[in-house]
Design a protein around this motif. Structure first.
Motif, PDB file in Angstrom:
ATOM      1  N   GLY A 104     -90.527  20.749 143.886  1.00 60.83           N
ATOM      2  CA  GLY A 104     -89.090  20.599 144.054  1.00 60.83           C
ATOM      3  C   GLY A 104     -88.645  19.648 145.135  1.00 60.83           C
ATOM      4  O   GLY A 104     -87.435  19.460 145.318  1.00 60.83           O
ATOM      5  N   THR A 176     -88.273  27.236 134.560  1.00 60.60           N
ATOM      6  CA  THR A 176     -87.735  27.456 135.903  1.00 60.60           C
ATOM      7  C   THR A 176     -86.876  28.710 135.986  1.00 60.60           C
ATOM      8  O   THR A 176     -86.690  29.260 137.073  1.00 60.60           O
ATOM      9  CB  THR A 176     -86.875  26.260 136.340  1.00 60.60           C
ATOM     10  OG1 THR A 176     -85.716  26.172 135.483  1.00 60.60           O
ATOM     11  CG2 THR A 176     -87.668  24.966 136.266  1.00 60.60           C
ATOM     12  N   GLY A 177     -86.314  29.140 134.859  1.00 52.19           N
ATOM     13  CA  GLY A 177     -85.396  30.264 134.889  1.00 52.19           C
ATOM     14  C   GLY A 177     -83.989  29.879 135.300  1.00 52.19           C
ATOM     15  O   GLY A 177     -83.089  30.724 135.319  1.00 52.19           O
ATOM     16  N   ARG A 178     -83.780  28.609 135.619  1.00 48.94           N
ATOM     17  CA  ARG A 178     -82.435  28.162 136.001  1.00 48.94           C
ATOM     18  C   ARG A 178     -81.559  27.973 134.757  1.00 48.94           C
ATOM     19  O   ARG A 178     -82.056  27.759 133.664  1.00 48.94           O
ATOM     20  CB  ARG A 178     -82.519  26.851 136.786  1.00 48.94           C
ATOM     21  CG  ARG A 178     -83.211  26.975 138.141  1.00 48.94           C
ATOM     22  CD  ARG A 178     -83.061  25.709 138.950  1.00 48.94           C
ATOM     23  NE  ARG A 178     -83.828  24.606 138.391  1.00 48.94           N
ATOM     24  CZ  ARG A 178     -84.996  24.192 138.837  1.00 48.94           C
ATOM     25  NH1 ARG A 178     -85.578  24.832 139.848  1.00 48.94           N
ATOM     26  NH2 ARG A 178     -85.614  23.170 138.298  1.00 48.94           N
ATOM     27  N   ARG A 179     -80.258  28.033 134.972  1.00 54.44           N
ATOM     28  CA  ARG A 179     -79.334  27.749 133.877  1.00 54.44           C
ATOM     29  C   ARG A 179     -79.470  26.284 133.456  1.00 54.44           C
ATOM     30  O   ARG A 179     -79.782  25.418 134.273  1.00 54.44           O
ATOM     31  CB  ARG A 179     -77.896  28.041 134.302  1.00 54.44           C
ATOM     32  CG  ARG A 179     -77.608  29.503 134.567  1.00 54.44           C
ATOM     33  CD  ARG A 179     -76.152  29.716 134.951  1.00 54.44           C
ATOM     34  NE  ARG A 179     -75.825  29.047 136.203  1.00 54.44           N
ATOM     35  CZ  ARG A 179     -74.585  28.863 136.651  1.00 54.44           C
ATOM     36  NH1 ARG A 179     -73.541  29.265 135.928  1.00 54.44           N
ATOM     37  NH2 ARG A 179     -74.367  28.254 137.806  1.00 54.44           N
ATOM     38  N   TRP A 181     -77.634  22.978 132.140  1.00 58.13           N
ATOM     39  CA  TRP A 181     -76.351  22.279 132.068  1.00 58.13           C
ATOM     40  C   TRP A 181     -76.530  21.050 131.190  1.00 58.13           C
ATOM     41  O   TRP A 181     -77.308  20.161 131.495  1.00 58.13           O
ATOM     42  CB  TRP A 181     -75.898  21.891 133.475  1.00 58.13           C
ATOM     43  CG  TRP A 181     -74.768  20.901 133.533  1.00 58.13           C
ATOM     44  CD1 TRP A 181     -73.701  20.816 132.697  1.00 58.13           C
ATOM     45  CD2 TRP A 181     -74.597  19.854 134.500  1.00 58.13           C
ATOM     46  NE1 TRP A 181     -72.873  19.779 133.071  1.00 58.13           N
ATOM     47  CE2 TRP A 181     -73.394  19.169 134.182  1.00 58.13           C
ATOM     48  CE3 TRP A 181     -75.346  19.437 135.604  1.00 58.13           C
ATOM     49  CZ2 TRP A 181     -72.936  18.092 134.917  1.00 58.13           C
ATOM     50  CZ3 TRP A 181     -74.891  18.355 136.351  1.00 58.13           C
ATOM     51  CH2 TRP A 181     -73.694  17.693 136.011  1.00 58.13           C
ATOM     52  N   ALA A 206     -76.923  18.467 139.643  1.00 60.24           N
ATOM     53  CA  ALA A 206     -77.734  19.570 139.141  1.00 60.24           C
ATOM     54  C   ALA A 206     -78.638  20.127 140.223  1.00 60.24           C
ATOM     55  O   ALA A 206     -78.816  21.346 140.346  1.00 60.24           O
ATOM     56  CB  ALA A 206     -78.559  19.109 137.943  1.00 60.24           C
ATOM     57  N   GLY A 210     -78.422  23.928 141.546  1.00 61.11           N
ATOM     58  CA  GLY A 210     -79.515  24.810 141.172  1.00 61.11           C
ATOM     59  C   GLY A 210     -79.624  25.049 139.686  1.00 61.11           C
ATOM     60  O   GLY A 210     -79.957  26.151 139.241  1.00 61.11           O
ATOM     61  N   VAL A 211     -79.370  24.003 138.884  1.00 65.53           N
ATOM     62  CA  VAL A 211     -79.456  24.116 137.426  1.00 65.53           C
ATOM     63  C   VAL A 211     -80.375  23.020 136.898  1.00 65.53           C
ATOM     64  O   VAL A 211     -80.686  22.051 137.602  1.00 65.53           O
ATOM     65  CB  VAL A 211     -78.067  24.013 136.770  1.00 65.53           C
ATOM     66  CG1 VAL A 211     -77.153  25.139 137.236  1.00 65.53           C
ATOM     67  CG2 VAL A 211     -77.411  22.649 137.049  1.00 65.53           C
ATOM     68  N   ASP A 212     -80.799  23.172 135.662  1.00 67.78           N
ATOM     69  CA  ASP A 212     -81.579  22.140 134.969  1.00 67.78           C
ATOM     70  C   ASP A 212     -80.642  21.324 134.099  1.00 67.78           C
ATOM     71  O   ASP A 212     -79.882  21.893 133.293  1.00 67.78           O
ATOM     72  CB  ASP A 212     -82.669  22.771 134.100  1.00 67.78           C
ATOM     73  CG  ASP A 212     -83.810  23.343 134.920  1.00 67.78           C
ATOM     74  OD1 ASP A 212     -84.019  22.872 136.045  1.00 67.78           O
ATOM     75  OD2 ASP A 212     -84.484  24.268 134.436  1.00 67.78           O
ATOM     76  N   ASP A 238     -76.453  26.630 128.823  1.00 65.10           N
ATOM     77  CA  ASP A 238     -75.670  27.676 129.473  1.00 65.10           C
ATOM     78  C   ASP A 238     -74.346  27.148 129.999  1.00 65.10           C
ATOM     79  O   ASP A 238     -73.413  27.914 130.245  1.00 65.10           O
ATOM     80  CB  ASP A 238     -76.463  28.274 130.639  1.00 65.10           C
ATOM     81  CG  ASP A 238     -77.802  28.837 130.203  1.00 65.10           C
ATOM     82  OD1 ASP A 238     -77.803  29.808 129.428  1.00 65.10           O
ATOM     83  OD2 ASP A 238     -78.838  28.288 130.618  1.00 65.10           O
ATOM     84  N   GLY A 398     -71.865  30.813 139.294  1.00 63.85           N
ATOM     85  CA  GLY A 398     -73.014  31.611 138.860  1.00 63.85           C
ATOM     86  C   GLY A 398     -72.598  32.968 138.335  1.00 63.85           C
ATOM     87  O   GLY A 398     -71.595  33.529 138.755  1.00 63.85           O
TER      88      GLY A 398
END
Length: 398
Positions: A104, A176-179, A181, A206, A210-212, A238, A398
């Motif tokens: 990251g 990653t488990g991230r939302r 976009w 992004a 904290g999103v993908d 998402d 979030g």
């Protein structure tokens, strides 16, 4: 850790096939005749519905696409065939960058020499492709131990991936488990004059949010095309945003009578697949040449002898009375449409693009070619979008 030229490693490098499982941010991955892969940001059925060479070039440039790996390797090599752009009469463009992230964090950059060249003559309106050899991008000196690696591909160079080599086993990085976009827009969203693929405003936003990101920004191609709306509809996400307006003005594609229904149709199609997904409609950022003057845009070649190319608006402000679009007209209509639809759609929001880049910014950070922001402005826009969209009361909270 740093990029180097290909050399002999103490540990023999093993080849891992580049597959869709190793890529994130692509809509589709095409197998090429050389055994490589070509990431696309529109599916084949959509590409078949449009013969525009500009869109074909833009969607094959992998903005937001990255290799996502988990590996203990300390050396990575990637064989690529980039397609670089050259403009007649203009100094050569810098080579596209490959941005390396380890767990990251930024960890290096590289470029790829060689590849194909697309020569564009703006005065004649022609394009010609010259083929060239493959190139190798190498990163060595990576830290020991298992780690997650991302290699962001050039946002403005079509990039065929031929082979991936490493001195240890490579596997796809876990989710990653991230939302997710998904963003659609014009060349500004694709990256225009950003310095590197991780420096485009959507990628920067992004990271801060904290999103993908899945970036469907297409240079010259944000034209409310039905196949783009269906691609957004069919892509898991998402969060969704669509940035509408500048290409419709600078292409002089439609009049006000067609614009409103086309926006409604675009949003209707997205809602077929994402009925309750947060959906943000973004109007154009400030662009002084088109605020009150319709398109089309045309290259301004008056500075070409000094290596400068700009753009100018060729319309007449009086033509607004006949329904020609300006950015002011577009913003007013988008705000009206979103307000009307939001009465029955609580997940729909509107953002005036001038909140990302406006009058004061234009004085401090003018658009270098009168149309596209520079690298510093991309970072500023990303920071502002993240602060607005991902705030506790923002549309992407979030």
């Amino acid at each position: 850790m740093h990029p180097t030229s290909p050399t002999t490693s103490a540990t023999p490098l093993r080849t891992t096939p580049v597959t869709a499982e190793l890529l994130r941010g692509a809509i589709e991955v095409e197998r090429t005749g050389r055994g490589g892969v070509l990431p696309h940001r529109l599916p084949a059925w959509a590409r078949a519905q449009c013969a525009d060479g500009q869109l074909a070039m833009a969607e094959s440039q992998p903005a937001g696409v990255r290799l996502a790996l988990r590996t203990p390797a300390t050396v990575l090599e990637l064989d690529t065939v980039p397609t670089k752009r050259a403009y007649v009469g203009v100094p050569p463009r810098p080579d596209g960058r490959y941005d390396l992230f380890v767990d990251g964090r930024p960890a290096g950059q590289a470029t790829a020499a060689g590849g194909n060249t697309l020569t564009i003559d703006m005065s004649a309106g022609t394009m010609e492709t010259t083929t060239g050899p493959a190139a190798t991008v190498r990163f060595d000196g990576l830290p020991e131990g298992v780690k997650d690696i991302e290699i962001w591909l050039p946002h403005d160079e079509t990039t065929e991936l031929l082979a991936l080599r490493a001195d240890a086993p490579v596997e796809p990085a876990p989710a990653t488990g991230r939302r997710v976009w998904l963003h659609h827009g014009s060349s500004i969203s694709q990256g225009s004059n950003a310095a590197s693929p991780s420096g485009t405003w959507p990628v920067h936003a992004a990271a801060l949010g904290g999103v993908d990101v899945v970036n469907l920004g297409f240079g010259g191609g944000a034209l409310l095309d039905p196949f783009t709306a269906r691609t957004v509809r069919d892509t898991p996400a998402d969060l969704i945003s669509v940035k509408i307006g500048i290409n419709l003005v600078n292409a002089d594609l439609m009049r006000l009578r067609a614009f409103g229904p086309a926006v409604h149709g675009f949003l209707d199609t997205i809602r077929e697949g994402h009925p309750e997904t947060p959906l943000l409609v973004i109007s154009p950022v400030l662009c002084p040449i088109h605020e009150d003057t319709p398109g089309p845009s045309a290259p301004d070649l008056s500075g070409i002898a000094e290596g400068r190319v700009g753009f100018r608006a060729t319309g007449d402000p009086a033509e607004r009375a006949q329904g020609k679009l300006t950015l002011g007209v577009v913003r007013e209509e988008l705000a009206r449409i979103v307000a009307a639809r939001a009465a029955g759609d609580p997940y729909l929001r509107y953002l005036d693009g001038r909140a990302l880049y406006g009058e004061d910014d234009s004085a401090a950070l003018p658009l270098p070619d009168d149309l596209h922001p520079d690298a510093a402005t991309h970072r500023l826009m990303g920071e502002r979008f993240a602060a607005l969209a991902f705030a506790p009361e923002g549309p992407f909270a979030g």
